[in-house]
Design an enzyme around this catalytic site. Structure first.
Site, PDB file in Angstrom:
ATOM      1  CD  GLU A  90      19.299  64.760  26.612  1.00 60.19           C
ATOM      2  OE1 GLU A  90      18.554  64.933  25.646  1.00 60.19           O
ATOM      3  OE2 GLU A  90      20.308  65.442  26.808  1.00 60.19           O
ATOM      4  CB  CYS A 103      27.749  59.996  28.423  1.00 59.64           C
ATOM      5  SG  CYS A 103      27.767  61.459  29.467  1.00 59.64           S
ATOM      6  CB  CYS A 110      23.393  69.756  38.726  1.00 55.78           C
ATOM      7  SG  CYS A 110      24.895  69.704  39.730  1.00 55.78           S
ATOM      8  CB  CYS A 114      29.272  74.795  36.969  1.00 54.32           C
ATOM      9  SG  CYS A 114      29.857  73.667  38.260  1.00 54.32           S
ATOM     10  CB  CYS A 117      27.017  73.522  33.714  1.00 50.26           C
ATOM     11  SG  CYS A 117      26.151  71.937  33.653  1.00 50.26           S
ATOM     12  N   GLY A 200      23.953  66.056  36.267  1.00 44.52           N
ATOM     13  CA  GLY A 200      24.037  65.890  37.711  1.00 44.52           C
ATOM     14  C   GLY A 200      25.448  65.686  38.227  1.00 44.52           C
ATOM     15  CD  GLU A 201      29.551  66.125  41.574  1.00 41.73           C
ATOM     16  OE1 GLU A 201      30.024  66.807  40.669  1.00 41.73           O
ATOM     17  OE2 GLU A 201      30.104  65.086  42.000  1.00 41.73           O
ATOM     18  CB  SER A 232      32.985  63.527  35.422  1.00 43.75           C
ATOM     19  OG  SER A 232      33.275  64.909  35.391  1.00 43.75           O
ATOM     20  CB  SER A 254      34.594  69.550  36.505  1.00 40.99           C
ATOM     21  OG  SER A 254      33.948  68.500  35.838  1.00 40.99           O
ATOM     22  CG  LEU A 255      41.349  72.212  37.578  1.00 41.71           C
ATOM     23  CD1 LEU A 255      41.188  71.972  39.066  1.00 41.71           C
ATOM     24  CD2 LEU A 255      42.725  71.745  37.109  1.00 41.71           C
ATOM     25  CG  HIS A 256      35.808  73.534  34.382  1.00 39.56           C
ATOM     26  ND1 HIS A 256      36.097  72.787  33.268  1.00 39.56           N
ATOM     27  CD2 HIS A 256      34.745  72.908  34.964  1.00 39.56           C
ATOM     28  CE1 HIS A 256      35.242  71.768  33.179  1.00 39.56           C
ATOM     29  NE2 HIS A 256      34.423  71.813  34.193  1.00 39.56           N
ATOM     30  CG  ASN A 331      29.425  71.608  23.782  1.00 42.51           C
ATOM     31  OD1 ASN A 331      29.687  71.655  22.593  1.00 42.51           O
ATOM     32  ND2 ASN A 331      29.853  70.642  24.576  1.00 42.51           N
ATOM     33  CB  CYS A 374      30.238  68.022  27.711  1.00 42.55           C
ATOM     34  SG  CYS A 374      30.970  66.558  28.346  1.00 42.55           S
TER      35      CYS A 374
HETATM   36  N1  SAH Z   1      28.743  67.071  37.548  1.00 43.39           N
HETATM   37  C1  SAH Z   1      29.872  66.407  37.059  1.00 43.39           C
HETATM   38  C2  SAH Z   1      29.641  65.571  35.832  1.00 43.39           C
HETATM   39  C3  SAH Z   1      28.721  66.078  34.778  1.00 43.39           C
HETATM   40  S1  SAH Z   1      29.250  67.364  33.714  1.00 43.39           S
HETATM   41  C4  SAH Z   1      30.986  67.390  36.822  1.00 43.39           C
HETATM   42  O1  SAH Z   1      30.747  68.573  36.864  1.00 43.39           O
HETATM   43  O2  SAH Z   1      32.106  66.930  36.625  1.00 43.39           O
HETATM   44  C5  SAH Z   1      30.475  66.604  32.643  1.00 43.39           C
HETATM   45  C6  SAH Z   1      31.517  67.621  32.160  1.00 43.39           C
HETATM   46  O3  SAH Z   1      30.956  68.573  31.236  1.00 43.39           O
HETATM   47  C7  SAH Z   1      32.084  68.432  33.301  1.00 43.39           C
HETATM   48  O4  SAH Z   1      33.477  68.566  33.176  1.00 43.39           O
HETATM   49  C8  SAH Z   1      31.413  69.772  33.086  1.00 43.39           C
HETATM   50  O5  SAH Z   1      32.095  70.801  33.709  1.00 43.39           O
HETATM   51  C9  SAH Z   1      31.378  69.853  31.594  1.00 43.39           C
HETATM   52  N2  SAH Z   1      30.452  70.869  31.075  1.00 43.39           N
HETATM   53  C10 SAH Z   1      29.340  71.356  31.660  1.00 43.39           C
HETATM   54  N3  SAH Z   1      28.758  72.280  30.862  1.00 43.39           N
HETATM   55  C11 SAH Z   1      29.517  72.370  29.764  1.00 43.39           C
HETATM   56  C12 SAH Z   1      29.416  73.150  28.559  1.00 43.39           C
HETATM   57  N4  SAH Z   1      28.404  73.980  28.351  1.00 43.39           N
HETATM   58  N5  SAH Z   1      30.362  72.978  27.632  1.00 43.39           N
HETATM   59  C13 SAH Z   1      31.377  72.096  27.815  1.00 43.39           C
HETATM   60  N6  SAH Z   1      31.508  71.341  28.913  1.00 43.39           N
HETATM   61  C14 SAH Z   1      30.598  71.484  29.867  1.00 43.39           C
HETATM   62 FE1  SF4 Z   2      26.480  70.214  38.146  1.00 41.43          FE
HETATM   63 FE2  SF4 Z   2      28.612  69.250  36.824  1.00 41.43          FE
HETATM   64 FE3  SF4 Z   2      26.948  71.051  35.680  1.00 41.43          FE
HETATM   65 FE4  SF4 Z   2      28.539  71.811  37.660  1.00 41.43          FE
HETATM   66  S1  SF4 Z   2      29.179  71.066  35.639  1.00 41.43           S
HETATM   67  S2  SF4 Z   2      26.375  72.343  37.451  1.00 41.43           S
HETATM   68  S3  SF4 Z   2      28.537  69.995  38.951  1.00 41.43           S
HETATM   69  S4  SF4 Z   2      26.438  68.965  36.292  1.00 41.43           S
END
Ligand code: SAH
Ligand code: SF4
Length: 399
Positions: A90, A103, A110, A114, A117, A200-201, A232, A254-256, A331, A374
């Site tokens: 998308e 975006c 991916c 994570c 995600c 994707g990454e 990102s 993406s620290l988290h 989300n 996201c």
């Molecule tokens: N793979 C890359 C970029 C795509 S994800 C990355 O991980 O940075 C874009 C952002 O959305 C990242 O910060 C990711 O951690 C965040 N993200 C993924 N799943 C999410 C969710 N369910 N709710 C909120 N943010 C999320």
């Molecule tokens: Fe891949 Fe980014 Fe999702 Fe992690 S947050 S699974 S790196 S798309």
């Protein structure tokens, strides 16, 4: 057939050099493709007819097919893009008063898995090609321009037509309603900012992504400033260094989680590239980056990473890294094991980080009614697309 969308500026120059053409020919064609969004070589009217005919025999301009186009109540628009074999990705357009952000996705699925995600839950399907990545930007600009032109009305001053050197994108009507299309007045293409934050990454699909970034920055293509293009990453350290050398753009990480123990669980790539290495890579990146800070994304997961103690640990972690923090309300998606932190908790977390001297923002959710936020992209792509495609093609690719 060669797809011209697969070339970065240097690749296009090589392509024309091999055909015995002068270097300016590549720039000329690049402007037709990436600024006027033509899909047909025959429309490149300032090429000699013989050149056009020869080019049309060998080359085409093919963006990935859009299989669904949805607009949310707040104007956020989402294109579902076919990635073959019942996969889809998308691209999401987020209009704001002073900018239009797209975006973009870089992979179907991916591999990095994570925990929170939806794309990660889908697993890895395949890398997108340069043409599929830049094709998202090409298509968005082209479609939005065509829409801006579709409301009849007299041309008003310098519209994108002027900025784009005489656009032939889609319908040749007059420019439309300025209120709903602020970019029209500004005289530029609809997409002013790109964030590689879709599925994707991006750093795991390095070469095609860098080629696409180079097109975004090139004056004969999209001409965006490096500050308006953000990549990102979940933190693939050696690739952050490579990006710094190959094509530095604004960086979001993406620290988290503020500790290795917690991040190992939430962002498994942390087991390979732990926080100390990641912070050092960020500092190295900033030396060359167009912005003098990195943006740390931090998804707010109820009872997991959102305590005051996490905020304080975060402050200690980023002490030596010029940065901003973007708090993303989680989300939820079907089957996810997390809940979003309550609003008051997110606000409290933000206050601690801000009081610690780091700018902290809370991401506004957009396009809720079309699942455009996201992390929501993959789940619904996978479910709905596969169902949809399954009705049309006999074999649905296995996971
Ligand atoms: N793979 C890359 C970029 C795509 S994800 C990355 O991980 O940075 C874009 C952002 O959305 C990242 O910060 C990711 O951690 C965040 N993200 C993924 N799943 C999410 C969710 N369910 N709710 C909120 N943010 C999320
Ligand atoms: Fe891949 Fe980014 Fe999702 Fe992690 S947050 S699974 S790196 S798309």
């Amino acid at each position: 057939m060669t797809n011209l969308l697969d070339f970065d500026p240097a690749g296009l120059a090589d392509f024309f050099a091999q055909r015995g053409e002068k270097p300016f020919r590549a720039r000329q064609v690049s402007r037709w493709v990436h600024q006027r969004f033509v899909a047909d070589v025959a429309q490149m009217s300032d090429l000699a007819r013989t050149t056009r005919e020869a080019l049309a025999r060998d080359a085409e301009i093919v963006a990935p097919k859009v299989i669904r186009d949805t607009t949310a109540a707040d104007g956020t628009r989402k294109w579902l893009v076919d990635a073959g074999s019942a996969n889809a990705v998308e691209a999401v357009y987020i209009p704001e008063d002073d900018r239009g952000t797209l975006c973009i996705s870089s992979q179907a699925g991916c591999a990095l898995d994570c925990a929170f995600c939806s794309t990660g839950k889908q697993g890895f399907n395949r890398n997108l090609t340069t043409g599929e990545i830049i094709g998202q930007l090409w298509h968005a600009n082209r479609t939005l321009l065509a829409d801006g032109m579709s409301d009849a009305g007299p041309p008003q001053g310098a519209g994108p037509r002027a900025a784009l050197g005489g656009s032939v994108a889609a319908k040749p009507q007059a420019w439309g309603d300025h209120r709903t299309a602020p970019w029209v007045e500004a005289g530029r293409a609809p997409i002013t900012n790109v964030v590689m934050m879709g599925m994707g990454e991006p750093l795991a699909n390095f070469d095609p992504v860098v080629r696409a970034l180079k097109l975004m920055l090139d004056d004969n293509a999209y001409g965006l400033s490096r500050r308006r293009v953000t990549l990102s990453t979940s933190g693939i350290v050696p690739q952050i260094d490579r990006l710094r050398d190959a094509c530095p753009v604004a960086l979001a990480v993406s620290l988290h989680a503020p500790t290795d123990e917690l991040r190992d669980r939430l962002v498994p790539i942390n087991r390979v590239h732990p926080l100390t290495d990641l912070m050092a890579a960020c500092v190295r990146y900033i030396e060359r980056a167009p912005r003098d800070f990195v943006t740390f994304e931090y998804v707010m997961l109820d009872g997991v990473n959102d305590a005051d103690s996490h905020a304080h640990a975060l402050l200690r972690l980023v002490r030596d890294v010029p940065c901003k923090v973007n708090l993303i309300p989680f989300n939820p998606f079907p089957g996810s094991e997390f809940r979003v932190s309550p609003r008051a908790r997110i606000a409290a977390f933000q206050r601690i980080v801000s009081d610690g001297g780091i700018v902290a923002t809370i991401r506004k959710t957009r396009g809720d009614d079309i699942d455009a936020a996201c992390g929501q992209l993959a789940g619904q792509v996978r479910d709905r697309t596969k169902r949809r495609l399954a009705s049309r093609i006999p074999v649905v690719a296995a996971r």
